[in-house]
Design a protein around this motif. Structure first.
Motif, short mmCIF file in Angstrom:
data_model
loop_
_atom_site.label_atom_id
_atom_site.label_comp_id
_atom_site.label_asym_id
_atom_site.label_seq_id
_atom_site.Cartn_x
_atom_site.Cartn_y
_atom_site.Cartn_z
N TYR A 1 -6.69 -15.58 -0.20
CA TYR A 1 -5.61 -15.25 -1.12
C TYR A 1 -4.53 -16.33 -1.20
O TYR A 1 -3.65 -16.26 -2.07
CB TYR A 1 -4.95 -13.93 -0.68
CG TYR A 1 -5.94 -12.83 -0.43
CD1 TYR A 1 -6.66 -12.24 -1.46
CD2 TYR A 1 -6.21 -12.39 0.88
CE1 TYR A 1 -7.59 -11.24 -1.22
CE2 TYR A 1 -7.14 -11.39 1.13
CZ TYR A 1 -7.82 -10.82 0.07
OH TYR A 1 -8.74 -9.83 0.31
N PHE B 1 1.20 -7.21 2.83
CA PHE B 1 -0.19 -6.85 2.59
C PHE B 1 -0.90 -6.75 3.94
O PHE B 1 -1.19 -7.77 4.57
CB PHE B 1 -0.89 -7.89 1.71
CG PHE B 1 -0.37 -7.92 0.30
CD1 PHE B 1 -0.87 -7.06 -0.66
CD2 PHE B 1 0.64 -8.81 -0.05
CE1 PHE B 1 -0.37 -7.07 -1.96
CE2 PHE B 1 1.13 -8.84 -1.34
CZ PHE B 1 0.63 -7.97 -2.29
N TRP C 1 -6.82 -5.22 -3.72
CA TRP C 1 -5.79 -6.08 -3.16
C TRP C 1 -5.39 -7.20 -4.11
O TRP C 1 -4.21 -7.54 -4.23
CB TRP C 1 -6.24 -6.66 -1.82
CG TRP C 1 -6.23 -5.67 -0.70
CD1 TRP C 1 -7.28 -5.28 0.07
CD2 TRP C 1 -5.10 -4.93 -0.21
NE1 TRP C 1 -6.89 -4.35 1.00
CE2 TRP C 1 -5.55 -4.12 0.86
CE3 TRP C 1 -3.76 -4.87 -0.58
CZ2 TRP C 1 -4.71 -3.27 1.56
CZ3 TRP C 1 -2.91 -4.03 0.13
CH2 TRP C 1 -3.38 -3.25 1.18
N GLU C 2 -6.37 -7.81 -4.75
CA GLU C 2 -6.04 -8.94 -5.62
C GLU C 2 -5.16 -8.49 -6.79
O GLU C 2 -4.26 -9.21 -7.21
CB GLU C 2 -7.30 -9.62 -6.13
CG GLU C 2 -6.99 -10.94 -6.83
CD GLU C 2 -8.21 -11.83 -6.98
OE1 GLU C 2 -8.15 -12.73 -7.83
OE2 GLU C 2 -9.20 -11.63 -6.26
N THR D 1 1.46 -11.18 5.37
CA THR D 1 0.07 -10.74 5.45
C THR D 1 -0.24 -10.34 6.89
O THR D 1 0.34 -10.86 7.84
CB THR D 1 -0.91 -11.84 5.01
OG1 THR D 1 -0.68 -13.03 5.77
CG2 THR D 1 -0.73 -12.15 3.53
N ILE E 1 -4.21 -5.91 5.37
CA ILE E 1 -5.57 -5.79 4.85
C ILE E 1 -6.51 -5.47 6.01
O ILE E 1 -6.83 -6.34 6.83
CB ILE E 1 -5.99 -7.08 4.13
CG1 ILE E 1 -4.98 -7.41 3.02
CG2 ILE E 1 -7.39 -6.94 3.56
CD1 ILE E 1 -5.19 -8.74 2.38
N HIS F 1 0.80 -1.21 0.00
CA HIS F 1 0.00 0.00 0.00
C HIS F 1 0.84 1.27 0.00
O HIS F 1 0.29 2.37 -0.10
CB HIS F 1 -0.97 0.01 1.17
CG HIS F 1 -0.33 -0.12 2.51
ND1 HIS F 1 -0.03 -1.33 3.08
CD2 HIS F 1 0.08 0.81 3.41
CE1 HIS F 1 0.53 -1.15 4.26
NE2 HIS F 1 0.62 0.15 4.48
N TYR G 1 -3.00 -6.02 -6.65
CA TYR G 1 -1.68 -5.85 -6.06
C TYR G 1 -0.98 -7.20 -5.89
O TYR G 1 0.22 -7.35 -6.14
CB TYR G 1 -1.79 -5.16 -4.70
CG TYR G 1 -1.85 -3.65 -4.74
CD1 TYR G 1 -0.68 -2.89 -4.75
CD2 TYR G 1 -3.07 -2.98 -4.73
CE1 TYR G 1 -0.72 -1.51 -4.76
CE2 TYR G 1 -3.13 -1.59 -4.74
CZ TYR G 1 -1.95 -0.86 -4.75
OH TYR G 1 -2.00 0.51 -4.76
#
Length: 321
Positions: free
Chosen positions: A107, A71, A82-83, A99, A73, A44, A85
């Motif tokens: 994911y 990531f 997100w997907e 994550t 989230i 991000h 990225y």
């Protein structure tokens, strides 16, 4: 310092620079990689998936060592794609993902199909065991000492690490409260296979933040943080300043998130890091401020921590003779 974690992720030292918003730039992550540790660049930080591809390429221009992408989230009114990225990350050949936040299970097939190793950040034993069940490759468990979001259970690493070691089968590393080699040695002794640090890497030459912030970390001690949003069950540990003091006061007096949102905005936090105005907003730092007394290079930090850890472990071994 070979451990199950270093073997899994192909790095030299069991030291991680976790994903840090606005701080984990390609330059910092490359410096971490070149030092033999594993750095995660926050996805991000890049405005678009296309920008992320460019930032990944920038890291590769600066190092030929392994690195990863983070990531984090979290719930948002307008969440990033997100997907997209994630696909950009996988297609760029990145082999390590960190994550955090929401459950990463949706994911995992994308990452597994590409052979990408997934490290998931947790704040409790129960969440770590769930992460193991859904198929992540390793876990990073945050103790109460950590900057950012240490969870709501208030369990420090001295209890959390061995509690998890007794129950988990996959490799895990410890986060929160680590800034030197004594901490690494302790984490290994308690059952972890490495450590993750944030505040210590913020206070390095390569960290892209104003010198005022770095100098303040050096000046601060272990008491120089505030826990904000406790009343909202979304606890965050930030550096103590007039802004975080005011957030705590307002919420203690019955205020709502809307009453403090303007104080806690990410844009104001960015001003702190960019301009060095320490009262412009909130900025993350952990209790490890009490262990940090200098602003070295990333390479010096990693080398020193490994040497200190080896020395600490040797001292313990000598006591048994």
């Amino acid at each position: 310092m070979s451990t199950r974690f270093t073997d899994l992720f192909g790095v030299e030292h069991p030291i991680v620079c976790g994903g840090m918003t606005r701080v984990g730039t390609p330059e910092l992550i490359a410096a971490v990689a070149n030092a033999g540790a594993l750095g995660f660049m926050p996805a991000h930080n890049s405005p678009t998936p296309e920008d992320l591809v460019k930032d990944i390429a920038r890291v590769r221009d600066l190092t030929d060592q392994p690195f990863g992408v983070n990531f984090t989230i979290l719930p948002a009114r307008q969440p990033p794609p997100w997907e997209e990225y994630m696909r950009a990350t996988v297609e760029s050949g990145v082999q390590a993902i960190e994550t955090a936040g929401q459950n990463p299970e949706p994911y995992l097939p994308l990452f597994k199909e590409a052979g990408v190793k997934v490290l998931h950040k947790c704040t409790s034993v129960r969440h770590s065991l769930k992460a193991e069940r859904i198929g992540v490759d390793a876990v990073s468990i945050d103790g109460f000492e950590a900057a950012g979001h240490p969870g709501e259970d208030d369990v420090p690493g001295l209890v959390l690490i061995p509690a998890l070691a007794d129950k988990i089968g996959i490799p895990f590393i410890a986060s929160g409260g680590f800034a030197d080699g004594r901490g690494l040695a302790a984490a290994l002794a308690l059952g972890a296979q490495g450590i993750s640090m944030g505040t210590r890497f913020m206070c390095t030459v390569e960290a892209p933040i104003h010198e005022n912030v770095k100098n303040q970390i050096v000046a601060n001690d272990e008491r120089s943080t505030n826990l904000i949003f406790r009343q909202l069950r979304n606890t965050g540990r930030y550096a103590k300043n007039g802004v975080t003091d005011e957030i705590v006061r307002i919420l203690n007096e019955g205020g709502t998130f809307e009453d403090v949102a303007h104080l806690a905005s990410g844009e104001k936090g960015a001003v702190v890091l960019q301009t060095g105005d320490l009262e412009a907003g909130v900025w993350c730092a952990g209790q490890t401020q009490g262990l940090i007394s200098d602003i070295p290079t990333v390479a010096d930090v990693v080398t020193r921590i490994v040497a200190e850890a080896e020395s600490a472990l040797d001292r313990v071994a000598a006591l048994r003779r």
